[in-house]
Scaffold this active site. Structure first.
Site, PDB file in Angstrom:
ATOM      1  N   PHE A  82       0.861  -1.187   0.000  1.00 25.93           N
ATOM      2  CA  PHE A  82       0.000   0.000   0.000  1.00 25.93           C
ATOM      3  C   PHE A  82       0.895   1.233   0.000  1.00 25.93           C
ATOM      4  CE2 PHE A  82      -2.223   3.617   1.726  1.00 25.93           C
ATOM      5  CZ  PHE A  82      -3.386   3.602   0.976  1.00 25.93           C
ATOM      6  N   ASP A  94       9.227   2.896   1.850  1.00 27.56           N
ATOM      7  CA  ASP A  94       8.060   3.695   2.221  1.00 27.56           C
ATOM      8  C   ASP A  94       7.843   3.503   3.721  1.00 27.56           C
ATOM      9  OD1 ASP A  94       5.586   4.733   2.804  1.00 27.56           O
ATOM     10  OD2 ASP A  94       4.573   3.892   1.049  1.00 27.56           O
ATOM     11  N   LYS A 149       2.535  11.062   7.417  1.00 25.62           N
ATOM     12  CA  LYS A 149       1.708  10.821   8.597  1.00 25.62           C
ATOM     13  C   LYS A 149       2.200  11.553   9.859  1.00 25.62           C
ATOM     14  CE  LYS A 149      -0.996   7.052   6.971  1.00 25.62           C
ATOM     15  NZ  LYS A 149      -0.677   5.991   6.031  1.00 25.62           N
TER      16      LYS A 149
HETATM   17  C1  LIG Z   1      -0.842   6.076   4.562  1.00 26.74           C
HETATM   18  C2  LIG Z   1       0.207   5.533   3.680  1.00 26.74           C
HETATM   19  C3  LIG Z   1       0.453   6.087   2.414  1.00 26.74           C
HETATM   20  C4  LIG Z   1      -0.383   7.202   1.824  1.00 26.74           C
HETATM   21  O1  LIG Z   1      -0.342   8.370   2.564  1.00 26.74           O
HETATM   22  P1  LIG Z   1      -1.464   9.495   2.310  1.00 26.74           P
HETATM   23  O2  LIG Z   1      -1.055  10.621   3.202  1.00 26.74           O
HETATM   24  O3  LIG Z   1      -2.772   8.892   2.707  1.00 26.74           O
HETATM   25  O4  LIG Z   1      -1.415   9.831   0.869  1.00 26.74           O
HETATM   26  C5  LIG Z   1       1.485   5.545   1.669  1.00 26.74           C
HETATM   27  N1  LIG Z   1       2.236   4.527   2.133  1.00 26.74           N
HETATM   28  C6  LIG Z   1       2.023   3.974   3.338  1.00 26.74           C
HETATM   29  C7  LIG Z   1       2.897   2.855   3.800  1.00 26.74           C
HETATM   30  C8  LIG Z   1       0.978   4.428   4.138  1.00 26.74           C
HETATM   31  O5  LIG Z   1       0.744   3.850   5.319  1.00 26.74           O
END
Ligand SMILES: *Cc1c(COP(=O)(O)O)cnc(C)c1O
Length: 411
Positions: free
Chosen positions: A143, A236, A265
């Site tokens: 994700f 990520d 985040k």
């Molecule tokens: C939440 C998340 C995203 C996306 O972040 P947004 O601020 O919602 O665009 C991408 N990668 C990971 C691992 C995430 O947990």
């Protein structure tokens, strides 16, 4: 719980809002520390933390003050000009992360897009990949956000169905999970590499997929593979970073360093969105003036809040707290020992409880926990995630364990 007032808002949202979420039926009004209150004044312990965006707790007084002070001074400038908060933020994040160069965006998905652009430019301009041929290898179950490019390489149909056509240039390999060993996964990544591969992009722990923690050593093997093949390793850590797993970054558990790192985040201190892509000058210098940007990216308000949020990770001992209480919380949940629980796993204060297939799904259990004053969120049908703010106390964790045990024993 009085439902009348709450029902009004829930109804209004469903009449006027797009139905792209299915929230639990509680209407929140206020937050403080690890607690949330609904419009009827009921109090809950937050185990969702806005998917790990609320590490510092709700309305941290220092961050509220920083937000207020900076917003009354200078909030938005665009990058057409320099500002002191942005410069200070860059310097501080570079120092604590050890990365030479940083590009700030707003949301996580934008920072992932930035990483993809950086990897491709490096592939063309440094590695010499022919035009438009660059490939990035991702993991199944990933994700990385919701843009059309990103959902195009998701393996989850719910994220991508009906949103095509999607671009080329992404290839999926096997994540180290379940019956896929480190060797199987590395073989899978290795078999997808060719002369046009510029990067491997993965989450060190897959959050949205259900807190999938790969075996220790997987990241080290990926690092070796990328070194051997002259490929960038991009992590990520939007959700796993900034203390969530009990270390500053999840990759610190394996003592490796990626070539590119994506943060978001919790970087915004639970106040506002800010994200960043971090890398070497060698990679980042392929962005020249005009090649990439964002109106709000690196704005002084977000920069000021983010720098203070980073400082507070240390001043409030959030990383240690996540490590210590995470271990305690996990082992306590593991010791509940009930036939509906298949597995409890995680790192730091980021724990997934997987249920055995039965009549009762994870969302039902979340509803029951809600009635006990615990806000939790399922991911897929069978996993409940427990990811409280990192400032939570042992007393609050003990209270949560008591409630979770009670609910599980009652089914
Ligand atoms: C939440 C998340 C995203 C996306 O972040 P947004 O601020 O919602 O665009 C991408 N990668 C990971 C691992 C995430 O947990």
């Amino acid at each position: 719980m009085s439902q009348s007032l709450q029902d009004d808002y829930i109804k209004k949202e469903s009449i006027y809002g797009a139905q792209n979420y299915s929230p639990l039926s509680v209407v929140l009004e206020k937050g403080e520390g690890a607690y949330l209150w609904d419009v009827d004044g009921n109090k809950y312990l937050d185990m969702v933390s806005a998917y790990s965006a609320v590490s510092h707790g709700h309305s941290h007084p220092e961050l509220v003050k920083t937000l207020q002070d900076q917003s009354s001074k200078l909030a938005i400038t665009s990058r057409a000009f320099y500002t002191e908060p942005f410069a200070d933020f860059l310097e501080f994040l570079s120092k604590i992360s050890g990365f030479e160069s940083i590009l700030a965006m707003n949301t996580g998905a934008e920072a992932v897009e930035t990483a993809i652009k950086a990897a491709r430019r490096w592939g063309y301009f440094t590695k010499g990949i022919p035009d438009n041929k660059a490939e990035i290898i991702v993991a199944d179950g990933n994700f990385h956000g919701r843009t059309t490019t990103i959902v195009g390489f998701s393996s989850d149909d719910a994220y991508k169905k009906g949103f095509g056509p999607f671009g080329d240039g992404f290839i999926t390999a096997k994540f180290c999970w379940s019956d896929c060993s480190i060797q199987d996964s590395i073989d899978s990544f290795s078999s997808k590499i060719n002369k046009n591969t510029c990067a491997i992009l993965v989450e060190p722990i897959q959050g949205e997929a259900g807190i999938r923690v790969p075996d220790y050593g997987w990241l080290q093997e990926l690092r070796k593979l990328c070194d051997k093949e002259n490929i960038l390793l991009i992590l990520d850590e939007i959700q796993s970073g900034l203390g969530r797993t009990g270390k500053l970054f999840a990759h610190d558990h394996e003592d490796i360093k990626p070539d590119g790192l994506i943060l978001g985040k919790a970087l915004g201190g639970a106040m506002l969105p800010i994200s960043a892509f971090l890398s070497s000058k060698e990679v980042m210098n392929h962005f020249n003036s005009g090649s990439h940007g964002s109106t709000f990216g690196g704005n002084p308000l977000a920069s000021k809040v983010a720098k203070r949020a980073l400082e507070l990770l240390y001043e409030d001992s959030l990383i240690e707290n996540s490590f210590t209480l995470g271990e305690y919380f996990k082992s306590s949940l593991q010791s509940i020992d009930n036939k509906i629980i298949k597995e409890v796993r995680g790192k730091g204060l980021w724990i997934g409880m997987e249920l055995n297939d039965s009549e009762l799904n994870a969302k039902d259990l979340c509803m029951m926990l809600l009635n006990e004053g615990l806000l939790c969120k399922e991911t897929h049908k069978t996993v409940i995630r427990f990811a409280p703010p990192l400032m939570i106390s042992k007393k609050e964790i003990d209270w949560a364990i008591k409630k979770i045990t009670k609910v599980i024993r009652s089914v």
